[in-house]
Write a protein that holds these residues in place. Structure first.
Motif, PDB file in Angstrom:
ATOM      1  N   LYS A 507      -0.913  -4.545   7.983  1.00 35.84           N
ATOM      2  CA  LYS A 507      -1.533  -5.870   7.841  1.00 35.84           C
ATOM      3  C   LYS A 507      -2.813  -5.792   7.001  1.00 35.84           C
ATOM      4  O   LYS A 507      -3.073  -6.656   6.155  1.00 35.84           O
ATOM      5  CB  LYS A 507      -1.858  -6.450   9.226  1.00 35.84           C
ATOM      6  N   LEU A 508      -3.618  -4.755   7.234  1.00 31.32           N
ATOM      7  CA  LEU A 508      -4.867  -4.615   6.491  1.00 31.32           C
ATOM      8  C   LEU A 508      -4.601  -4.326   5.012  1.00 31.32           C
ATOM      9  O   LEU A 508      -5.298  -4.832   4.138  1.00 31.32           O
ATOM     10  CB  LEU A 508      -5.722  -3.504   7.110  1.00 31.32           C
ATOM     11  N   THR A 509      -3.583  -3.508   4.748  1.00 34.09           N
ATOM     12  CA  THR A 509      -3.227  -3.222   3.359  1.00 34.09           C
ATOM     13  C   THR A 509      -2.757  -4.488   2.655  1.00 34.09           C
ATOM     14  O   THR A 509      -3.109  -4.747   1.494  1.00 34.09           O
ATOM     15  CB  THR A 509      -2.135  -2.134   3.302  1.00 34.09           C
ATOM     16  N   GLN A 510      -1.960  -5.303   3.344  1.00 33.75           N
ATOM     17  CA  GLN A 510      -1.508  -6.568   2.763  1.00 33.75           C
ATOM     18  C   GLN A 510      -2.679  -7.521   2.525  1.00 33.75           C
ATOM     19  O   GLN A 510      -2.721  -8.233   1.529  1.00 33.75           O
ATOM     20  CB  GLN A 510      -0.481  -7.222   3.687  1.00 33.75           C
ATOM     21  N   LYS A 511      -3.634  -7.525   3.454  1.00 32.58           N
ATOM     22  CA  LYS A 511      -4.758  -8.464   3.351  1.00 32.58           C
ATOM     23  C   LYS A 511      -5.742  -8.076   2.259  1.00 32.58           C
ATOM     24  O   LYS A 511      -6.169  -8.927   1.454  1.00 32.58           O
ATOM     25  CB  LYS A 511      -5.481  -8.537   4.701  1.00 32.58           C
ATOM     26  N   TYR A 512      -6.083  -6.788   2.195  1.00 27.57           N
ATOM     27  CA  TYR A 512      -7.147  -6.366   1.287  1.00 27.57           C
ATOM     28  C   TYR A 512      -6.629  -5.688   0.013  1.00 27.57           C
ATOM     29  O   TYR A 512      -7.417  -5.408  -0.902  1.00 27.57           O
ATOM     30  CB  TYR A 512      -8.107  -5.423   2.017  1.00 27.57           C
ATOM     31  N   HIS A 513      -5.327  -5.390  -0.030  1.00 26.13           N
ATOM     32  CA  HIS A 513      -4.720  -4.743  -1.210  1.00 26.13           C
ATOM     33  C   HIS A 513      -5.355  -3.389  -1.524  1.00 26.13           C
ATOM     34  O   HIS A 513      -5.542  -3.013  -2.676  1.00 26.13           O
ATOM     35  CB  HIS A 513      -4.807  -5.665  -2.446  1.00 26.13           C
ATOM     36  N   ARG A 535      -0.946   0.766  -4.444  1.00 30.21           N
ATOM     37  CA  ARG A 535      -1.644   0.972  -5.720  1.00 30.21           C
ATOM     38  C   ARG A 535      -1.727   2.446  -6.144  1.00 30.21           C
ATOM     39  O   ARG A 535      -2.719   2.896  -6.702  1.00 30.21           O
ATOM     40  CB  ARG A 535      -3.025   0.314  -5.670  1.00 30.21           C
ATOM     41  N   GLY A 536      -0.666   3.194  -5.820  1.00 31.85           N
ATOM     42  CA  GLY A 536      -0.527   4.535  -6.370  1.00 31.85           C
ATOM     43  C   GLY A 536      -1.171   5.665  -5.610  1.00 31.85           C
ATOM     44  O   GLY A 536      -1.021   6.834  -5.997  1.00 31.85           O
ATOM     45  N   LEU A 537      -1.878   5.389  -4.522  1.00 30.59           N
ATOM     46  CA  LEU A 537      -2.486   6.471  -3.733  1.00 30.59           C
ATOM     47  C   LEU A 537      -1.452   7.030  -2.771  1.00 30.59           C
ATOM     48  O   LEU A 537      -0.872   6.292  -1.979  1.00 30.59           O
ATOM     49  CB  LEU A 537      -3.700   5.953  -2.960  1.00 30.59           C
ATOM     50  N   GLU A 538      -1.205   8.341  -2.819  1.00 30.35           N
ATOM     51  CA  GLU A 538      -0.204   8.966  -1.963  1.00 30.35           C
ATOM     52  C   GLU A 538      -0.837   9.389  -0.642  1.00 30.35           C
ATOM     53  O   GLU A 538      -1.812  10.149  -0.610  1.00 30.35           O
ATOM     54  CB  GLU A 538       0.415  10.174  -2.660  1.00 30.35           C
ATOM     55  N   HIS A 556       5.111  10.042   4.366  1.00 31.06           N
ATOM     56  CA  HIS A 556       5.610   9.715   3.036  1.00 31.06           C
ATOM     57  C   HIS A 556       4.441   9.417   2.106  1.00 31.06           C
ATOM     58  O   HIS A 556       3.275   9.491   2.490  1.00 31.06           O
ATOM     59  CB  HIS A 556       6.518   8.485   3.097  1.00 31.06           C
ATOM     60  N   SER A 557       4.776   9.021   0.907  1.00 33.80           N
ATOM     61  CA  SER A 557       3.742   8.672  -0.064  1.00 33.80           C
ATOM     62  C   SER A 557       3.013   7.387   0.328  1.00 33.80           C
ATOM     63  O   SER A 557       1.824   7.237   0.077  1.00 33.80           O
ATOM     64  CB  SER A 557       4.358   8.512  -1.455  1.00 33.80           C
ATOM     65  N   LYS A 558       3.738   6.443   0.956  1.00 33.64           N
ATOM     66  CA  LYS A 558       3.136   5.150   1.285  1.00 33.64           C
ATOM     67  C   LYS A 558       2.825   4.968   2.767  1.00 33.64           C
ATOM     68  O   LYS A 558       2.214   3.976   3.145  1.00 33.64           O
ATOM     69  CB  LYS A 558       4.052   4.018   0.816  1.00 33.64           C
ATOM     70  N   ALA A 559       3.257   5.896   3.600  1.00 31.71           N
ATOM     71  CA  ALA A 559       3.005   5.775   5.039  1.00 31.71           C
ATOM     72  C   ALA A 559       2.920   7.165   5.652  1.00 31.71           C
ATOM     73  O   ALA A 559       3.739   8.023   5.351  1.00 31.71           O
ATOM     74  CB  ALA A 559       4.109   4.967   5.711  1.00 31.71           C
ATOM     75  N   ALA A 560       1.927   7.363   6.496  1.00 34.30           N
ATOM     76  CA  ALA A 560       1.757   8.676   7.126  1.00 34.30           C
ATOM     77  C   ALA A 560       1.017   8.514   8.441  1.00 34.30           C
ATOM     78  O   ALA A 560       0.427   7.464   8.731  1.00 34.30           O
ATOM     79  CB  ALA A 560       1.006   9.620   6.200  1.00 34.30           C
ATOM     80  N   GLY A 561       1.065   9.581   9.227  1.00 38.46           N
ATOM     81  CA  GLY A 561       0.362   9.575  10.503  1.00 38.46           C
ATOM     82  C   GLY A 561      -0.306  10.911  10.756  1.00 38.46           C
ATOM     83  O   GLY A 561      -0.005  11.908  10.084  1.00 38.46           O
ATOM     84  N   PHE A 562      -1.203  10.939  11.721  1.00 44.77           N
ATOM     85  CA  PHE A 562      -1.909  12.182  12.037  1.00 44.77           C
ATOM     86  C   PHE A 562      -2.453  12.119  13.458  1.00 44.77           C
ATOM     87  O   PHE A 562      -2.550  11.044  14.066  1.00 44.77           O
ATOM     88  CB  PHE A 562      -3.055  12.437  11.048  1.00 44.77           C
ATOM     89  N   SER A 563      -2.787  13.276  13.997  1.00 42.68           N
ATOM     90  CA  SER A 563      -3.496  13.360  15.276  1.00 42.68           C
ATOM     91  C   SER A 563      -4.607  14.380  15.130  1.00 42.68           C
ATOM     92  O   SER A 563      -4.558  15.265  14.257  1.00 42.68           O
ATOM     93  CB  SER A 563      -2.538  13.759  16.406  1.00 42.68           C
ATOM     94  N   ASP A 587      -4.407  -0.742 -11.043  1.00 43.27           N
ATOM     95  CA  ASP A 587      -4.698  -2.173 -11.096  1.00 43.27           C
ATOM     96  C   ASP A 587      -3.544  -2.958 -10.492  1.00 43.27           C
ATOM     97  O   ASP A 587      -2.376  -2.615 -10.653  1.00 43.27           O
ATOM     98  CB  ASP A 587      -4.921  -2.639 -12.534  1.00 43.27           C
ATOM     99  N   GLU A 588      -3.889  -4.003  -9.787  1.00 45.41           N
ATOM    100  CA  GLU A 588      -2.878  -4.860  -9.182  1.00 45.41           C
ATOM    101  C   GLU A 588      -3.328  -6.301  -9.360  1.00 45.41           C
ATOM    102  O   GLU A 588      -4.337  -6.731  -8.810  1.00 45.41           O
ATOM    103  CB  GLU A 588      -2.734  -4.536  -7.689  1.00 45.41           C
ATOM    104  N   ASN A 589      -2.580  -7.038 -10.169  1.00 44.57           N
ATOM    105  CA  ASN A 589      -2.965  -8.413 -10.467  1.00 44.57           C
ATOM    106  C   ASN A 589      -2.055  -9.376  -9.723  1.00 44.57           C
ATOM    107  O   ASN A 589      -0.891  -9.558 -10.074  1.00 44.57           O
ATOM    108  CB  ASN A 589      -2.877  -8.668 -11.982  1.00 44.57           C
TER     109      ASN A 589
END
Length: 706
Positions: A507-513, A535-538, A556-563, A587-589
């Protein structure tokens, strides 16, 4: 004001695609604008047959995995499947458990319950060893479990890792690894789900039950050409081409000992297409002293595929559907190879189709759940799943859930599954009860499945409530973090439920890009986090900077987890904030609208569904088709909806018929940006509007210019 962007393409590009693939000019223009121009890419839009799935033995270690599992079966060993708690892990565990149990293996499974960590753990391994277990197969996990695998090995337990997550720099040792993202995996497509990897293992095991497992066979043809005689041989192993040889410009009297044929054909079954003509040519080349023991395949294949009965090899090449997409066709036997593999697939289908029909519904779900790119064979996985579900043959467990989610008796799309069914299944894992989803998929008793379905829907309702609470708790700190860091959003909120941190990050990624990280604590000692990127950050590459602080991490490149230990949490926050200074985001327009095709008003009719359906399923790396039409007249409107931001329903005149258009959240635009009677240019998507069983075309406006 939004920017309408329609990429320039040439008539020659469109013409070439039309001629080569037999498609219309509109479809060809969309392919060209989306830069889908190579045969191996177009194939997965125009074809949906399972024949076009990649061979599982392309994985370099697949044969090792198959042999180890078959040994376990023969020796009566105890085998454990180690899975994950999300949809991909649940479906992977289900299909592999189901298959291994069906062939008589002593099989159990383990997925993380409650607050247990992702991936393999020492306690489960020790318990399995104490129970005389000797083989662990991971699904949708394992690639980052080097220490745990080493521990299993010390206890005499073999491990097969089937996974699809990004591999660490140091791969686990002393195990068999089936992961398309490993650099030397051999597999041609990297982005399949963990469930798809498990399905590939099942496919390979099924092939191993047939007569030709690990058998080398040779397809051979000899003929007379303008430049002399020619011999072509192709060697296949587990239905993969592993070698080939061509001898051309041959004159009479060639000695076979002067060729590589003897060694090439040694100990193999040799098949021809036209045995009479091939043997005649071989006799003219080598004389009567050499005799080839061959078997003509054409009559056998014609029993399964009748249209090939009277085709020559040249005609077979011309008609080969696969060859049409192969831009590197190099052998006169390519058509023979393709029809042989198709023939073999048809035989296998008779034996295994009913089981694969059940499994592939879950493989398709996993592709959507893990947001796999809807390209290559993922398109076949998802389309096949939708085809079976929409035909009224949804597998046990899914049927009960689809019923409760009001998805039966309608045309279900990939979007429907992504927004309704998948979140419900995921809710069980998020709230620590993934075994419920596995149980409903395995349970044979309908009444018990109904009971479990009610529990799953209840957990999904609870999950929605927890998301609302977590959203409220994190919104203020998220805003502060975004304003402070600008390139990343970092939220630490110890009181939110661990099961929803991934959803909050999304949700935060969608809101703030920007990439987002949400962290919570599961007790006084352990914190866990979830990252979503854009926006390309792995993700895994970014998190690797803090590896020394983590107990474990991966993804993955777009989703990950950690402890990590709670004691490291403050230091992690400091290091992430420092790292944010050097992040480079693409850049994301949001103001850009990419247009696939401009359509005359006369094209806006039900025939558009054929184009829209061809590019289904839509999702990751395959966005919904966007069209533009000019000079449409507004002849009426209606304001609809009871929310604060109301919607606009327009009626447009195309000159031939009226066109309904929905413009979501745009009620304030009427009588300000445009009015009844105005002519407008429109950018839109096309969707089906179903009411009382009637299906009509409806446009969804993305932007309007007067």
């Amino acid at each position: 004001m939004k920017n309408w962007i329609k990429k320039d393409i040439t008539k020659d590009q469109v013409k070439e695609l039309c001629q080569k693939y037999g498609i219309d000019s509109l479809t060809a223009s969309i392919f060209a604008r989306r830069e889908i121009t190579k045969g191996n890419d177009i194939l997965f839009y125009l074809e949906d047959d399972l024949r076009f799935l990649h061979n599982p033995f392309l994985f370099n270690q697949m044969e090792d995995a198959v042999d180890r599992i078959l040994d376990a079966k023969d020796e009566g060993e105890k085998v454990l499947i180690f899975g994950d708690r999300d949809v991909d892990g649940i479906t992977s565990t289900t299909i592999l458990y189901e298959y291994l149990k069906s062939i008589g293996i002593d099989i159990t499974f383990k997925v993380p319950l409650g607050d247990e960590a992702y991936g393999m753990n020492i306690e489960t391994i020790d318990e399995f060893a104490a129970n005389y277990g000797t083989l662990i197969i991971t699904v949708d996990c394992g690639i980052a479990n080097g220490p745990e695998i080493a521990h299993a090995t010390e206890l005499g337990i073999d491990v097969i890792v089937t996974d699809h997550h990004n591999p660490p720099e140091q791969l686990p040792e002393n195990c068999i690894i089936i992961n398309p993202k490993v650099s030397d995996s051999g597999y041609p497509f990297h982005d399949i789900s963990g469930c798809a990897v498990a399905f590939k293992l099942i496919q390979a095991l099924r092939y191993a039950s047939l007569d030709y497992y690990k058998e080398e066979i040779c397809l051979l043809n000899a003929c007379n050409t303008e430049d002399g005689y020619r011999i072509d041989c192709v060697k296949l192993y587990n239905n993969l081409v592993v070698d080939n040889i061509t001898i051309d410009n041959i004159t009479d009297g060639l000695r076979i000992s002067d060729t590589k044929l003897v060694e090439f054909l040694k100990g193999q079954s040799i098949f021809t297409w036209d045995d009479k003509e091939t043997k005649k040519a071989l006799k003219e080349i080598f004389g009567t002293a050499v005799e080839f023991n061959t078997f003509e395949l054409r009559p056998e294949i014609a029993k399964i595929i009748p249209p090939v009965a009277n085709l020559t090899l040249d005609q077979l090449n011309e008609k080969s559907k696969i060859a049409r997409y192969n831009e590197n066709q190099s052998s006169l036997l390519d058509g023979f190879v393709n029809i042989y593999i198709t023939y073999f697939q048809q035989i296998a289908n008779k034996a295994f189709a009913a089981h694969e029909q059940q499994e592939l519904q879950l493989v398709g779900l996993a592709a959507l759940a893990d947001v796999m790119p809807l390209q290559n064979e993922n398109r076949i996985f998802v389309n096949y799943a939708l085809k079976i579900i929409n035909s009224g043959k949804a597998r046990r467990g899914l049927l009960e859930l689809l019923s409760r989610l009001n998805l039966l008796n309608k045309r279900i799309t990939a979007t429907d599954l992504s927004w309704t069914l998948i979140p419900a299944i995921n809710a069980t894992g998020r709230l620590g009860q993934p075994e419920l989803s596995i149980q409903i998929l395995l349970e044979e008793e309908p009444s018990k499945r109904n009971e479990i379905a009610d529990k799953i829907i209840g957990l999904n309702t609870e999950r929605k409530s927890l998301v609302s609470i977590a959203t409220e708790l994190t919104s203020y700190n998220a805003q502060i973090s975004y304003e402070k860091l600008s390139k990343i959003c970092l939220v630490v909120e110890k009181s939110i439920h661990r099961g929803v941190i991934g959803l909050i990050s999304s949700k935060l990624t969608q809101k703030y890009h920007v990439p987002s990280i949400t962290i919570t604590c599961i007790d006084d000692q352990t914190a866990i986090g979830s990252m979503r990127s854009c926006r390309g950050l792995e993700c895994t590459q970014f998190l690797s900077q803090f590896a020394e602080l983590f107990s474990n991490y991966g993804g993955h490149s777009k989703a990950a987890g950690f402890s990590l230990p709670v004691s490291n949490l403050h230091e992690l926050q400091k290091q992430i904030e420092k790292a944010a200074l050097s992040i480079n985001l693409q850049d994301e327009n949001d103001n850009d609208i990419i247009i696939d095709a401009e359509l005359p008003a006369s094209y806006i009719n039900h025939d558009l569904f054929k184009i829209v359906d061809l590019f289904e399923p839509y999702g990751e790396n395959n966005s919904t088709l966007t069209f533009m039409s000019k000079n449409l007249k507004i002849i009426g409107y209606q304001v609809v909806g009871k929310t604060e931001k109301q919607h606009l329903k327009l009626n447009l005149d195309s000159g031939e018929h009226k066109i309904p258009v929905m413009f979501w959240g745009a009620a304030d635009k009427i009588n300000s940006e445009f009015n009844v009677g105005d002519n407008i240019n429109l950018v839109y998507n096309v969707e089906r509007n179903v009411f009382n069983g009637m299906e009509t075309l409806q446009l969804v406006a993305l932007d309007i210019q007067k």
